[in-house]
Design a protein around this motif. Structure first.
Motif, PDB file in Angstrom:
ATOM      1  N   MET A   1       2.600  30.240  16.099  1.00  0.00           N
ATOM      2  CA  MET A   1       1.902  30.781  14.935  1.00  0.00           C
ATOM      3  C   MET A   1       0.506  30.183  14.925  1.00  0.00           C
ATOM      4  O   MET A   1       0.334  28.962  15.015  1.00  0.00           O
ATOM      5  N   ILE A   2      -0.507  31.052  14.842  1.00  0.00           N
ATOM      6  CA  ILE A   2      -1.893  30.618  14.811  1.00  0.00           C
ATOM      7  C   ILE A   2      -2.391  30.724  13.376  1.00  0.00           C
ATOM      8  O   ILE A   2      -2.267  31.781  12.744  1.00  0.00           O
ATOM      9  N   VAL A   3      -2.979  29.655  12.866  1.00  0.00           N
ATOM     10  CA  VAL A   3      -3.452  29.620  11.484  1.00  0.00           C
ATOM     11  C   VAL A   3      -4.955  29.357  11.479  1.00  0.00           C
ATOM     12  O   VAL A   3      -5.423  28.399  12.093  1.00  0.00           O
ATOM     13  N   ALA A   4      -5.705  30.222  10.785  1.00  0.00           N
ATOM     14  CA  ALA A   4      -7.162  30.069  10.687  1.00  0.00           C
ATOM     15  C   ALA A   4      -7.597  30.476   9.292  1.00  0.00           C
ATOM     16  O   ALA A   4      -7.598  31.655   8.957  1.00  0.00           O
ATOM     17  N   ALA A   5      -7.941  29.500   8.463  1.00  0.00           N
ATOM     18  CA  ALA A   5      -8.420  29.776   7.099  1.00  0.00           C
ATOM     19  C   ALA A   5      -7.454  30.705   6.366  1.00  0.00           C
ATOM     20  O   ALA A   5      -7.879  31.659   5.707  1.00  0.00           O
ATOM     21  N   TYR A   6      -6.181  30.404   6.467  1.00  0.00           N
ATOM     22  CA  TYR A   6      -5.161  31.241   5.819  1.00  0.00           C
ATOM     23  C   TYR A   6      -5.203  31.091   4.309  1.00  0.00           C
ATOM     24  O   TYR A   6      -5.145  32.056   3.568  1.00  0.00           O
ATOM     25  N   GLY A   7      -5.297  29.857   3.823  1.00  0.00           N
ATOM     26  CA  GLY A   7      -5.412  29.629   2.386  1.00  0.00           C
ATOM     27  C   GLY A   7      -4.111  29.297   1.690  1.00  0.00           C
ATOM     28  O   GLY A   7      -4.102  29.072   0.476  1.00  0.00           O
ATOM     29  N   LEU A   8      -2.993  29.281   2.431  1.00  0.00           N
ATOM     30  CA  LEU A   8      -1.708  28.878   1.850  1.00  0.00           C
ATOM     31  C   LEU A   8      -1.161  27.678   2.608  1.00  0.00           C
ATOM     32  O   LEU A   8      -1.378  27.537   3.814  1.00  0.00           O
ATOM     33  N   ILE A   9      -0.455  26.824   1.900  1.00  0.00           N
ATOM     34  CA  ILE A   9       0.173  25.655   2.516  1.00  0.00           C
ATOM     35  C   ILE A   9       1.452  26.090   3.227  1.00  0.00           C
ATOM     36  O   ILE A   9       2.266  26.825   2.669  1.00  0.00           O
ATOM     37  N   LEU A  10       1.610  25.632   4.460  1.00  0.00           N
ATOM     38  CA  LEU A  10       2.829  25.924   5.212  1.00  0.00           C
ATOM     39  C   LEU A  10       3.780  24.734   5.108  1.00  0.00           C
ATOM     40  O   LEU A  10       3.451  23.633   5.554  1.00  0.00           O
ATOM     41  N   PRO A  11       4.957  24.935   4.515  1.00  0.00           N
ATOM     42  CA  PRO A  11       5.925  23.834   4.433  1.00  0.00           C
ATOM     43  C   PRO A  11       6.480  23.505   5.815  1.00  0.00           C
ATOM     44  O   PRO A  11       6.372  24.315   6.754  1.00  0.00           O
ATOM     45  N   GLN A  12       7.079  22.344   5.942  1.00  0.00           N
ATOM     46  CA  GLN A  12       7.601  21.909   7.231  1.00  0.00           C
ATOM     47  C   GLN A  12       8.605  22.909   7.798  1.00  0.00           C
ATOM     48  O   GLN A  12       8.648  23.154   9.015  1.00  0.00           O
TER      49      GLN A  12
ATOM     50  N   ILE B   1       9.476  26.866  12.655  1.00  0.00           N
ATOM     51  CA  ILE B   1      10.065  28.132  13.102  1.00  0.00           C
ATOM     52  C   ILE B   1       9.578  28.572  14.485  1.00  0.00           C
ATOM     53  O   ILE B   1      10.401  28.880  15.361  1.00  0.00           O
ATOM     54  N   PRO B   2       8.271  28.614  14.759  1.00  0.00           N
ATOM     55  CA  PRO B   2       7.825  29.076  16.080  1.00  0.00           C
ATOM     56  C   PRO B   2       8.257  28.114  17.194  1.00  0.00           C
ATOM     57  O   PRO B   2       8.371  26.898  16.979  1.00  0.00           O
ATOM     58  N   ARG B   3       8.470  28.674  18.359  1.00  0.00           N
ATOM     59  CA  ARG B   3       8.922  27.891  19.521  1.00  0.00           C
ATOM     60  C   ARG B   3       7.998  26.720  19.813  1.00  0.00           C
ATOM     61  O   ARG B   3       8.440  25.606  20.106  1.00  0.00           O
ATOM     62  N   TYR B   4       6.684  26.975  19.758  1.00  0.00           N
ATOM     63  CA  TYR B   4       5.708  25.926  20.025  1.00  0.00           C
ATOM     64  C   TYR B   4       5.034  25.422  18.750  1.00  0.00           C
ATOM     65  O   TYR B   4       3.977  24.784  18.806  1.00  0.00           O
ATOM     66  N   GLY B   5       5.601  25.713  17.610  1.00  0.00           N
ATOM     67  CA  GLY B   5       5.044  25.262  16.352  1.00  0.00           C
ATOM     68  C   GLY B   5       3.839  26.089  15.928  1.00  0.00           C
ATOM     69  O   GLY B   5       3.653  27.225  16.368  1.00  0.00           O
ATOM     70  N   CYS B   6       2.996  25.498  15.093  1.00  0.00           N
ATOM     71  CA  CYS B   6       1.840  26.194  14.539  1.00  0.00           C
ATOM     72  C   CYS B   6       0.549  25.495  14.965  1.00  0.00           C
ATOM     73  O   CYS B   6       0.441  24.268  14.865  1.00  0.00           O
ATOM     74  N   LEU B   7      -0.415  26.284  15.414  1.00  0.00           N
ATOM     75  CA  LEU B   7      -1.715  25.759  15.808  1.00  0.00           C
ATOM     76  C   LEU B   7      -2.753  26.197  14.795  1.00  0.00           C
ATOM     77  O   LEU B   7      -2.769  27.339  14.345  1.00  0.00           O
ATOM     78  N   ASN B   8      -3.642  25.285  14.453  1.00  0.00           N
ATOM     79  CA  ASN B   8      -4.681  25.562  13.463  1.00  0.00           C
ATOM     80  C   ASN B   8      -6.057  25.533  14.108  1.00  0.00           C
ATOM     81  O   ASN B   8      -6.371  24.634  14.898  1.00  0.00           O
ATOM     82  N   ILE B   9      -6.890  26.528  13.755  1.00  0.00           N
ATOM     83  CA  ILE B   9      -8.291  26.543  14.175  1.00  0.00           C
ATOM     84  C   ILE B   9      -9.084  25.912  13.038  1.00  0.00           C
ATOM     85  O   ILE B   9      -9.300  26.531  12.000  1.00  0.00           O
ATOM     86  N   HIS B  10      -9.523  24.682  13.240  1.00  0.00           N
ATOM     87  CA  HIS B  10     -10.174  23.926  12.163  1.00  0.00           C
ATOM     88  C   HIS B  10     -11.664  23.794  12.437  1.00  0.00           C
ATOM     89  O   HIS B  10     -12.074  23.391  13.535  1.00  0.00           O
ATOM     90  N   GLY B  11     -12.497  24.108  11.446  1.00  0.00           N
ATOM     91  CA  GLY B  11     -13.942  24.134  11.606  1.00  0.00           C
ATOM     92  C   GLY B  11     -14.626  22.789  11.484  1.00  0.00           C
ATOM     93  O   GLY B  11     -15.596  22.658  10.725  1.00  0.00           O
ATOM     94  N   SER B  12     -14.168  21.800  12.213  1.00  0.00           N
ATOM     95  CA  SER B  12     -14.873  20.517  12.294  1.00  0.00           C
ATOM     96  C   SER B  12     -14.349  19.740  13.481  1.00  0.00           C
ATOM     97  O   SER B  12     -13.326  20.096  14.082  1.00  0.00           O
ATOM     98  N   LEU B  13     -15.044  18.675  13.835  1.00  0.00           N
ATOM     99  CA  LEU B  13     -14.581  17.778  14.878  1.00  0.00           C
ATOM    100  C   LEU B  13     -13.668  16.738  14.233  1.00  0.00           C
ATOM    101  O   LEU B  13     -14.131  15.704  13.755  1.00  0.00           O
ATOM    102  N   LEU B  14     -12.398  17.052  14.184  1.00  0.00           N
ATOM    103  CA  LEU B  14     -11.460  16.118  13.566  1.00  0.00           C
ATOM    104  C   LEU B  14     -11.498  14.778  14.296  1.00  0.00           C
ATOM    105  O   LEU B  14     -11.786  14.729  15.489  1.00  0.00           O
ATOM    106  N   PRO B  15     -11.257  13.699  13.544  1.00  0.00           N
ATOM    107  CA  PRO B  15     -10.861  13.661  12.122  1.00  0.00           C
ATOM    108  C   PRO B  15     -12.036  13.564  11.142  1.00  0.00           C
ATOM    109  O   PRO B  15     -11.837  13.220   9.986  1.00  0.00           O
TER     110      PRO B  15
END
Length: 334
Positions: free
Chosen positions: A82-93, A98-112
């Protein structure tokens, strides 16, 4: 891969388009519920939903992913990732698992460096000279997951929130495809974030957009540029909000006073500038001390800020030259 994509605004569009162009099987798109917009306040599809509908992809718009039935719907799509980009909702654990490889987030900064809701604007506001995109493995915490891939984007003195937003949206699309290639090949090397380097990028508010002219010119300039898309910086002019979209720091000789005994020196310096604009008396912070087709110069608590683009209530956004056509702000105290 079988992909479920979760995103709502314009920032998330390039990555979805890149997934489709690369041949990934996007089996569903998750967006926030449609909301009213425009003067007619009609329910309008968000940018990501528009792309999904045009591509014939099923769209899900749950109010939350916490209810078991919402999680079962996600599970039925059997996503690899599952790819998440500025979705706006919190995803519970439970949803993250659920996804085989989990969830990846496109985050607009150089974390952390910047975690939270407004990393692009806070980076500009803080005076960072660079930002970027981090593809992150999502975890239960706020942007705390392992970092998988990064790209770097310089922040120039001409950049604002909108220009950096657009650059990072495109970088995010490229970074996502590269990350998925590494994931499929089993070559990802997750990097744990150093919490000690993290800052919280607070959600933007309209209240903080009002300019405090007693601040330094550099601080004011960064705020105006950071907020140029939303919430848009403003000051009060004749009791009405005057919106400010673009600015720069006016070069002045070091230690040149803006009031008192040094007033004539200031005026002499301004007259020697190449703009040859009309000049007014130098006064307290917030006073318009010069104006020309190049901009409106305003005294601050430390230095001078030049306003390049303005908008009156009910009017259009104008360049300084357009704004000053038949109008003068010289000597006005904002």
């Amino acid at each position: 891969m079988r992909v479920v994509y979760a995103g709502t605004p314009e920032f998330a569009v390039p990555a979805l388009q890149a997934l489709l162009a690369a041949g990934h099987d996007v089996v569903a798109v998750y967006c926030q519920p449609d909301r009213p917009s425009g003067r007619g306040r009609k329910l309008t599809f968000g940018p990501v939903k528009q792309v999904a509908v045009a591509a014939g992809i099923p769209v899900e718009q749950p109010l939350s992913l916490k209810p078991p039935e919402a999680q079962q719907t996600l599970r039925d799509y059997a996503p690899d990732v599952m790819i998440v980009a500025a979705y706006g909702l919190i995803l519970p654990q439970a949803a993250l698992d659920i996804p085989r490889y989990g969830c990846l987030n496109i985050h607009g900064s150089l974390l952390p460096r910047w975690r939270g809701a407004a990393p692009i604007q806070r980076a500009i506001q803080a005076g960072d000279t660079e930002t970027g995109v981090t593809i992150m493995q999502m975890a239960a915490g706020l942007d705390t997951g392992d970092m998988l891939y990064k790209t770097v984007c310089p922040i120039t003195p001409q950049d604002g929130g909108q220009s950096i937003h657009d650059k990072l949206a495109e970088q995010g699309a490229t970074a996502l495809l590269h990350t998925l290639e590494l994931l499929a090949a089993g070559k990802l090397q997750p990097e744990v974030q150093d919490d000690a380097l993290a800052n919280y990028a607070h959600k933007l508010t309209k209240a903080e957009a009002q300019i405090d002219w007693t601040q330094a010119a550099a601080v004011i300039d960064r705020t105006i540029r950071a907020f140029d898309a939303y919430p848009v910086a403003f000051t009060l002019y004749e009791g009405q909000p005057l919106r400010l979209f673009a600015s720069s720091v006016k070069e002045t000789p070091p230690n040149l006073p803006l009031s008192g005994d040094g007033q004539e020196d200031v005026l002499s310096f301004l007259r020697s500038s190449p703009d040859k604009g009309r000049l007014g008396g130098v006064s307290s912070p917030g006073t318009v001390i010069a104006e020309s087709k190049s901009g409106v110069d305003i005294a601050t608590g430390d230095g001078v800020v030049r306003i390049l683009s303005l908008q009156l209530p009910g009017g259009k956004r104008l360049t300084a030259e357009q704004f000053l056509n038949g109008r003068s702000l010289l000597g006005v105290q904002l």
